[in-house]
Design a protein around this motif. Structure first.
Motif, short mmCIF file in Angstrom:
data_model
loop_
_atom_site.label_atom_id
_atom_site.label_comp_id
_atom_site.label_asym_id
_atom_site.label_seq_id
_atom_site.Cartn_x
_atom_site.Cartn_y
_atom_site.Cartn_z
N ALA A 47 0.83 -1.21 0.00
CA ALA A 47 0.00 0.00 0.00
C ALA A 47 0.86 1.25 0.00
O ALA A 47 0.59 2.21 -0.74
CB ALA A 47 -0.94 -0.01 1.20
N ALA A 48 1.91 1.27 0.81
CA ALA A 48 2.80 2.43 0.88
C ALA A 48 3.51 2.64 -0.45
O ALA A 48 3.60 3.78 -0.94
CB ALA A 48 3.81 2.26 2.01
N ALA A 49 4.02 1.58 -1.05
CA ALA A 49 4.73 1.71 -2.32
C ALA A 49 3.81 2.24 -3.41
O ALA A 49 4.21 3.07 -4.22
CB ALA A 49 5.34 0.37 -2.72
N LYS A 50 2.59 1.79 -3.43
CA LYS A 50 1.63 2.23 -4.45
C LYS A 50 1.31 3.72 -4.29
O LYS A 50 1.15 4.44 -5.28
CB LYS A 50 0.35 1.41 -4.36
N LEU A 51 1.23 4.20 -3.05
CA LEU A 51 0.87 5.60 -2.78
C LEU A 51 2.05 6.56 -2.77
O LEU A 51 1.86 7.78 -2.82
CB LEU A 51 0.16 5.69 -1.42
N PRO A 56 6.68 11.10 1.20
CA PRO A 56 6.72 9.71 1.67
C PRO A 56 5.34 9.18 2.08
O PRO A 56 4.54 9.90 2.63
CB PRO A 56 7.64 9.77 2.89
N ALA A 57 5.13 7.91 1.78
CA ALA A 57 3.91 7.21 2.19
C ALA A 57 4.27 6.32 3.37
O ALA A 57 5.22 5.54 3.32
CB ALA A 57 3.35 6.38 1.05
N ASP A 58 3.51 6.44 4.43
CA ASP A 58 3.73 5.72 5.68
C ASP A 58 3.30 4.27 5.55
O ASP A 58 2.17 3.99 5.18
CB ASP A 58 2.93 6.43 6.77
N ALA A 59 4.22 3.35 5.92
CA ALA A 59 3.87 1.92 5.93
C ALA A 59 3.30 1.51 7.27
O ALA A 59 2.83 0.40 7.43
CB ALA A 59 5.10 1.08 5.58
N SER A 60 3.35 2.34 8.24
CA SER A 60 2.69 2.36 9.54
C SER A 60 3.20 1.49 10.67
O SER A 60 3.73 2.02 11.62
CB SER A 60 1.18 2.25 9.40
N SER A 61 3.06 0.21 10.65
CA SER A 61 3.23 -0.58 11.87
C SER A 61 4.62 -0.53 12.50
O SER A 61 4.73 -0.58 13.72
CB SER A 61 2.81 -2.03 11.63
N ARG A 62 5.67 -0.44 11.73
CA ARG A 62 7.02 -0.46 12.29
C ARG A 62 7.73 0.90 12.23
O ARG A 62 8.90 0.99 12.58
CB ARG A 62 7.88 -1.51 11.57
N GLY A 63 7.04 1.92 11.75
CA GLY A 63 7.62 3.27 11.75
C GLY A 63 8.44 3.63 10.55
O GLY A 63 9.32 4.49 10.61
N TYR A 64 8.15 3.02 9.40
CA TYR A 64 8.89 3.34 8.19
C TYR A 64 7.96 3.88 7.11
O TYR A 64 6.77 3.62 7.11
CB TYR A 64 9.62 2.10 7.64
N ILE A 68 8.96 7.60 -3.50
CA ILE A 68 9.31 7.18 -4.85
C ILE A 68 9.04 8.37 -5.78
O ILE A 68 7.92 8.83 -5.89
CB ILE A 68 8.50 5.96 -5.31
N SER A 69 10.11 8.86 -6.39
CA SER A 69 9.94 10.04 -7.26
C SER A 69 10.84 9.95 -8.48
O SER A 69 11.76 9.22 -8.53
CB SER A 69 10.24 11.30 -6.48
#
Length: 69
Positions: A47-51, A56-64, A68-69
């Motif tokens: 989900a984060a990579a797609k957005l 930056p798009a937050d991947a959430s659970s582990r804080g990363y 991508i630009s």
């Protein structure tokens, strides 16, 4: 023009894991693999990579997050 991927540790706001790719699919695949390696769930990493854009798009659970630009 290269597509750049950078990972971010949200707590420190520091970026790392700089990599360049020729296409978005390869960039997202790299981002997903790295986020999962860092402990993010595969679903959150995808989900984060797609957005991800220049913001930056937050991947959430582990804080990363990933940019991508």
């Amino acid at each position: 023009m290269a597509i750049v991927v950078e990972l971010q540790h949200i707590g420190s706001a520091g970026f790392f894991g700089y990599a360049e790719f020729d296409d978005r699919v390869d960039a997202e695949d790299y981002a997903i693999a790295e986020l999962v390696r860092l402990g993010e769930s595969p679903a959150d990493a995808r989900a984060a990579a797609k957005l991800a854009t220049n913001t930056p798009a937050d991947a959430s659970s582990r804080g990363y997050a990933v940019r991508i630009s």
